[in-house]
Scaffold this motif. Structure first.
Motif, PDB file in Angstrom:
ATOM      1  N   TRP A  88       9.127  11.439  -4.409  1.00 24.79           N
ATOM      2  CA  TRP A  88       8.633  11.321  -3.047  1.00 24.79           C
ATOM      3  C   TRP A  88       7.933   9.972  -2.920  1.00 24.79           C
ATOM      4  CZ3 TRP A  88       6.809  14.529  -6.819  1.00 24.79           C
ATOM      5  CH2 TRP A  88       5.533  14.264  -7.310  1.00 24.79           C
ATOM      6  N   GLY A  89       7.772   9.500  -1.703  1.00 22.88           N
ATOM      7  CA  GLY A  89       7.076   8.232  -1.557  1.00 22.88           C
ATOM      8  C   GLY A  89       7.068   7.702  -0.150  1.00 22.88           C
ATOM      9  N   GLY A  90       6.413   6.538  -0.006  1.00 24.41           N
ATOM     10  CA  GLY A  90       6.286   5.903   1.296  1.00 24.41           C
ATOM     11  C   GLY A  90       5.123   6.454   2.080  1.00 24.41           C
ATOM     12  N   HIS A  91       5.285   6.483   3.389  1.00 21.81           N
ATOM     13  CA  HIS A  91       4.229   6.922   4.296  1.00 21.81           C
ATOM     14  C   HIS A  91       4.715   8.065   5.176  1.00 21.81           C
ATOM     15  CE1 HIS A  91       3.014   2.717   3.367  1.00 21.81           C
ATOM     16  NE2 HIS A  91       1.807   3.244   3.358  1.00 21.81           N
TER      17      HIS A  91
ATOM     18  N   ASN B  19       0.814  -1.223   0.000  1.00 19.35           N
ATOM     19  CA  ASN B  19       0.000   0.000   0.000  1.00 19.35           C
ATOM     20  C   ASN B  19       0.842   1.266   0.000  1.00 19.35           C
ATOM     21  OD1 ASN B  19       0.972  -0.257   2.584  1.00 19.35           O
ATOM     22  ND2 ASN B  19      -0.895   0.477   3.583  1.00 19.35           N
ATOM     23  N   ALA B  20       1.976   1.224  -0.662  1.00 16.19           N
ATOM     24  CA  ALA B  20       2.844   2.405  -0.754  1.00 16.19           C
ATOM     25  C   ALA B  20       3.462   2.472  -2.136  1.00 16.19           C
ATOM     26  CB  ALA B  20       3.934   2.344   0.308  1.00 16.19           C
ATOM     27  N   ARG B  21       3.888   3.666  -2.496  1.00 19.79           N
ATOM     28  CA  ARG B  21       4.513   3.832  -3.796  1.00 19.79           C
ATOM     29  C   ARG B  21       5.453   5.029  -3.788  1.00 19.79           C
ATOM     30  NH1 ARG B  21      -1.035   5.429  -7.042  1.00 19.79           N
ATOM     31  NH2 ARG B  21      -1.439   7.419  -5.982  1.00 19.79           N
ATOM     32  N   VAL B  22       6.318   5.064  -4.787  1.00 20.91           N
ATOM     33  CA  VAL B  22       7.181   6.206  -5.068  1.00 20.91           C
ATOM     34  C   VAL B  22       6.658   6.870  -6.323  1.00 20.91           C
ATOM     35  CG1 VAL B  22       9.474   6.826  -5.945  1.00 20.91           C
ATOM     36  CG2 VAL B  22       9.263   5.408  -3.901  1.00 20.91           C
ATOM     37  N   GLU B  23       6.557   8.195  -6.292  1.00 21.13           N
ATOM     38  CA  GLU B  23       6.037   8.950  -7.425  1.00 21.13           C
ATOM     39  C   GLU B  23       6.960  10.119  -7.732  1.00 21.13           C
ATOM     40  OE1 GLU B  23       1.447   9.215  -7.366  1.00 21.13           O
ATOM     41  OE2 GLU B  23       2.063   9.381  -5.262  1.00 21.13           O
TER      42      GLU B  23
ATOM     43  N   THR C 130       4.139  16.845   1.096  1.00 22.29           N
ATOM     44  CA  THR C 130       4.413  16.515   2.496  1.00 22.29           C
ATOM     45  C   THR C 130       5.726  17.152   2.928  1.00 22.29           C
ATOM     46  OG1 THR C 130       3.227  14.406   2.363  1.00 22.29           O
ATOM     47  CG2 THR C 130       4.848  14.630   4.118  1.00 22.29           C
ATOM     48  N   VAL C 131       5.727  17.703   4.132  1.00 20.49           N
ATOM     49  CA  VAL C 131       6.929  18.308   4.700  1.00 20.49           C
ATOM     50  C   VAL C 131       7.247  17.629   6.027  1.00 20.49           C
ATOM     51  CG1 VAL C 131       6.671  20.550   3.575  1.00 20.49           C
ATOM     52  CG2 VAL C 131       5.509  20.126   5.761  1.00 20.49           C
ATOM     53  N   SER C 132       8.438  17.858   6.518  1.00 13.80           N
ATOM     54  CA  SER C 132       8.842  17.309   7.811  1.00 13.80           C
ATOM     55  C   SER C 132       9.871  18.238   8.439  1.00 13.80           C
ATOM     56  CB  SER C 132       9.437  15.905   7.642  1.00 13.80           C
ATOM     57  OG  SER C 132      10.603  15.943   6.834  1.00 13.80           O
ATOM     58  N   VAL C 133      10.143  18.032   9.707  1.00 17.18           N
ATOM     59  CA  VAL C 133      11.200  18.785  10.383  1.00 17.18           C
ATOM     60  C   VAL C 133      12.540  18.349   9.804  1.00 17.18           C
ATOM     61  CG1 VAL C 133      12.315  19.278  12.598  1.00 17.18           C
ATOM     62  CG2 VAL C 133       9.819  19.001  12.480  1.00 17.18           C
ATOM     63  N   VAL C 134      13.348  19.304   9.383  1.00 15.64           N
ATOM     64  CA  VAL C 134      14.626  18.982   8.738  1.00 15.64           C
ATOM     65  C   VAL C 134      15.822  19.264   9.653  1.00 15.64           C
ATOM     66  CG1 VAL C 134      13.745  19.217   6.397  1.00 15.64           C
ATOM     67  CG2 VAL C 134      14.671  21.237   7.554  1.00 15.64           C
ATOM     68  N   PHE C 135      15.548  19.487  10.933  1.00 13.26           N
ATOM     69  CA  PHE C 135      16.586  19.645  11.954  1.00 13.26           C
ATOM     70  C   PHE C 135      17.684  20.599  11.487  1.00 13.26           C
ATOM     71  CE2 PHE C 135      14.392  15.715  13.148  1.00 13.26           C
ATOM     72  CZ  PHE C 135      14.064  16.029  14.464  1.00 13.26           C
ATOM     73  N   SER C 136      18.936  20.176  11.500  1.00 14.52           N
ATOM     74  CA  SER C 136      20.029  21.129  11.272  1.00 14.52           C
ATOM     75  C   SER C 136      20.176  21.600   9.836  1.00 14.52           C
ATOM     76  CB  SER C 136      21.353  20.540  11.762  1.00 14.52           C
ATOM     77  OG  SER C 136      21.380  20.506  13.169  1.00 14.52           O
ATOM     78  N   CYS C 137      19.416  21.032   8.909  1.00 19.78           N
ATOM     79  CA  CYS C 137      19.365  21.655   7.579  1.00 19.78           C
ATOM     80  C   CYS C 137      18.887  23.095   7.712  1.00 19.78           C
ATOM     81  CB  CYS C 137      18.424  20.876   6.664  1.00 19.78           C
ATOM     82  SG  CYS C 137      19.008  19.241   6.180  1.00 19.78           S
ATOM     83  N   THR C 138      18.162  23.378   8.803  1.00 29.42           N
ATOM     84  CA  THR C 138      17.687  24.738   9.070  1.00 29.42           C
ATOM     85  C   THR C 138      18.842  25.705   9.277  1.00 29.42           C
ATOM     86  OG1 THR C 138      15.903  23.627  10.280  1.00 29.42           O
ATOM     87  CG2 THR C 138      15.982  26.023  10.424  1.00 29.42           C
ATOM     88  N   LYS C 139      19.964  25.229   9.778  1.00 25.17           N
ATOM     89  CA  LYS C 139      21.109  26.122  10.009  1.00 25.17           C
ATOM     90  C   LYS C 139      21.541  26.827   8.729  1.00 25.17           C
ATOM     91  CE  LYS C 139      23.287  23.854  14.002  1.00 25.17           C
ATOM     92  NZ  LYS C 139      22.301  22.784  14.261  1.00 25.17           N
ATOM     93  N   ALA C 140      21.435  26.134   7.600  1.00 25.35           N
ATOM     94  CA  ALA C 140      21.812  26.763   6.331  1.00 25.35           C
ATOM     95  C   ALA C 140      20.890  27.923   6.017  1.00 25.35           C
ATOM     96  CB  ALA C 140      21.785  25.731   5.213  1.00 25.35           C
TER      97      ALA C 140
ATOM     98  N   ASP D  53       2.439   4.380  11.517  1.00 26.80           N
ATOM     99  CA  ASP D  53       1.555   3.235  11.273  1.00 26.80           C
ATOM    100  C   ASP D  53       1.402   2.911   9.800  1.00 26.80           C
ATOM    101  OD1 ASP D  53       1.112   3.038  13.999  1.00 26.80           O
ATOM    102  OD2 ASP D  53      -0.621   4.380  13.938  1.00 26.80           O
ATOM    103  N   ARG D  54       2.004   3.707   8.947  1.00 30.72           N
ATOM    104  CA  ARG D  54       2.009   3.481   7.499  1.00 30.72           C
ATOM    105  C   ARG D  54       0.595   3.395   6.929  1.00 30.72           C
ATOM    106  NH1 ARG D  54       7.657   0.624   6.123  1.00 30.72           N
ATOM    107  NH2 ARG D  54       8.697   1.031   8.087  1.00 30.72           N
ATOM    108  N   GLN D  55      -0.190   4.400   7.294  1.00 22.11           N
ATOM    109  CA  GLN D  55      -1.557   4.491   6.795  1.00 22.11           C
ATOM    110  C   GLN D  55      -1.733   5.673   5.835  1.00 22.11           C
ATOM    111  OE1 GLN D  55      -3.946   2.103   7.555  1.00 22.11           O
ATOM    112  NE2 GLN D  55      -2.135   1.134   8.455  1.00 22.11           N
ATOM    113  N   LYS D  56      -0.949   6.741   6.034  1.00 21.61           N
ATOM    114  CA  LYS D  56      -1.087   7.946   5.222  1.00 21.61           C
ATOM    115  C   LYS D  56       0.078   8.045   4.237  1.00 21.61           C
ATOM    116  CE  LYS D  56      -3.317  10.558   8.942  1.00 21.61           C
ATOM    117  NZ  LYS D  56      -3.221  11.773   9.808  1.00 21.61           N
ATOM    118  N   PRO D  57      -0.213   8.168   2.956  1.00 23.34           N
ATOM    119  CA  PRO D  57       0.882   8.274   1.981  1.00 23.34           C
ATOM    120  C   PRO D  57       1.617   9.604   2.084  1.00 23.34           C
ATOM    121  CG  PRO D  57      -1.233   8.600   0.909  1.00 23.34           C
ATOM    122  CD  PRO D  57      -1.537   8.171   2.316  1.00 23.34           C
TER     123      PRO D  57
END
Length: 394
Positions: free
Chosen positions: A55-58, A10-14, A71-81, A62-66
């Protein structure tokens, strides 16, 4: 070519992948199939063209939402740049002087042995305040004035300019406060107005409360029985007064998945973005036009500090003015290196995300994910993508 590839039931890369960059697609798929990737994105620009945007996966444990295109996420120290770019823009405009003492802009910082600290030292991790000794209050990371006040009062761990030690989260407040004092805007607002909006970046330092973005929760790393422990991890666990321990563990109960964390302007570790945003941020720095002068880019990407033993990370490190440079520590346990081009510059984030520019190749690169990996710098997932990109370019 447009890509739609199943990776499990139930997952894919697009997305899109230039056929010449098929090895990057293969490495991205392999990260899911072999290395336990949950959700991720990777984007590569070469000159004026998009070579990869996948992009892809969940986006959930719980691997329910693609994981979808935006989709964004916290990028931690990439923020320093991003934080460093704000300071560099002010340098380019003549509003901030690298050689000036910090006290010119932030008088309260000039105490407890930090009187001679310069702006450059704040950017290159030699300012001497990589951590705070006394425990932080609960929720400290979400209180800008509290954190900058504590850092102003702190006695340095070394005389500023004499050693180099990664300013893990403190970088966001030390450099960010200079941006705030000089520009009159908060760090997040300055980045939004000068970079995110003009460049069309889906990258925020401090997410508005009204956002409807799908933010992929961070899944913490759990070491296995065969994990090789670095000296940094051993200090983190067993040396509570060490810089390594204090820089990471003295965090006031910081939870990167909380709404408070998303809303706060945590310039050292709290930015929210995806790979496309990282690659787009670096694209002007890789040669496709620029919001900075070429002279400034040349200067900020040169080696500014280099040491065989970083006071925080306890490994050899190399930094420009706010950016990580290539660090090949292959003889050390996995996760101790970030191997990019000779003149490339960028930043990794905790768990293995990365963004960088390589002007020799006209390459702008971004990779983000929600499941953190081990090590201090890149793990096998991010490095495999970087290696594949360089391999495609000969």
């Amino acid at each position: 070519m447009n890509v739609t590839r199943a990776i499990g039931a139930n997952a894919r890369v697009e997305g899109f992948c230039d056929p010449a960059f098929q090895p990057v697609l293969d490495a991205f798929l392999n990260n899911f199939e072999v290395h336990g990737e949950v959700g991720a994105s990777v984007c590569i620009h070469v000159g004026d063209r998009i070579a990869v945007d996948l992009w892809g996966g969940h986006c959930d444990r719980d691997r329910q939402k693609p994981w979808d295109r935006d989709t964004v996420s916290v990028v931690f120290s990439c923020t320093k740049a991003a934080t460093a770019l704000c300071a560099q823009l002010l340098v380019d405009r003549g509003a901030l002087d690298l050689d000036a003492k910090v006290s010119r802009y932030w008088p309260e910082f000039a105490q407890a042995g930090k009187e001679d600290a310069t702006v450059l030292m704040m950017l290159n991790h030699s300012a001497g305040v990589p951590a705070l000794r006394e425990p932080l209050k609960q929720g400290a990371f979400y209180d800008w004035d509290y954190m900058t006040g504590r850092l102003a009062e702190e006695e340095p761990f070394w005389r500023p300019g004499t050693k180099s030690g990664y300013h893990m989260t403190s970088f966001g407040w030390t450099v960010g406060e200079l941006v705030r004092r000089v520009s009159g805007k908060s760090l997040g607002a300055f980045f939004r107005d000068e970079f995110a909006v003009p460049l069309g970046l889906d990258f925020q330092i401090g997410l508005p409360a009204t956002t409807t973005k799908q933010i992929a929760p961070i899944i913490l790393y759990k070491p296995g029985p065969d994990t090789q422990l670095t000296e940094f991890i051993m200090a983190l666990v067993g040396a509570p007064t060490s810089i390594s321990h204090l820089s990471y563990m003295n965090n006031g109960g910081h939870d990167p998945n909380s709404g408070l964390a998303h809303a706060a302007e945590i310039g050292g570790a709290g930015g929210i973005a995806n790979a496309r945003a990282l690659a787009d941020m670096y694209r002007p720095l890789a040669g496709s036009g620029s919001v900075l002068s070429q002279e400034r880019i040349d200067d900020m990407s040169r080696v500014s500090t280099e040491t065989d033993r970083d006071e925080t990370l306890l490994i050899p490190t190399r930094f420009g003015q706010g950016f990580m440079l290539s660090m090949d520590n292959s003889s050390l346990p996995p996760g101790s290196s970030v191997i990019i081009g000779r003149h490339a510059f960028g930043h990794v984030g905790m768990g293995g995300s990365i963004g960088f520019a390589d002007r020799d190749r006209g390459l702008a690169f971004g990779y983000t994910m929600n499941k953190l990996g081990g090590g201090i710098l890149l793990n096998e997932r991010g490095q495999a993508l970087v290696d594949a990109a360089y391999g495609c370019m000969g």
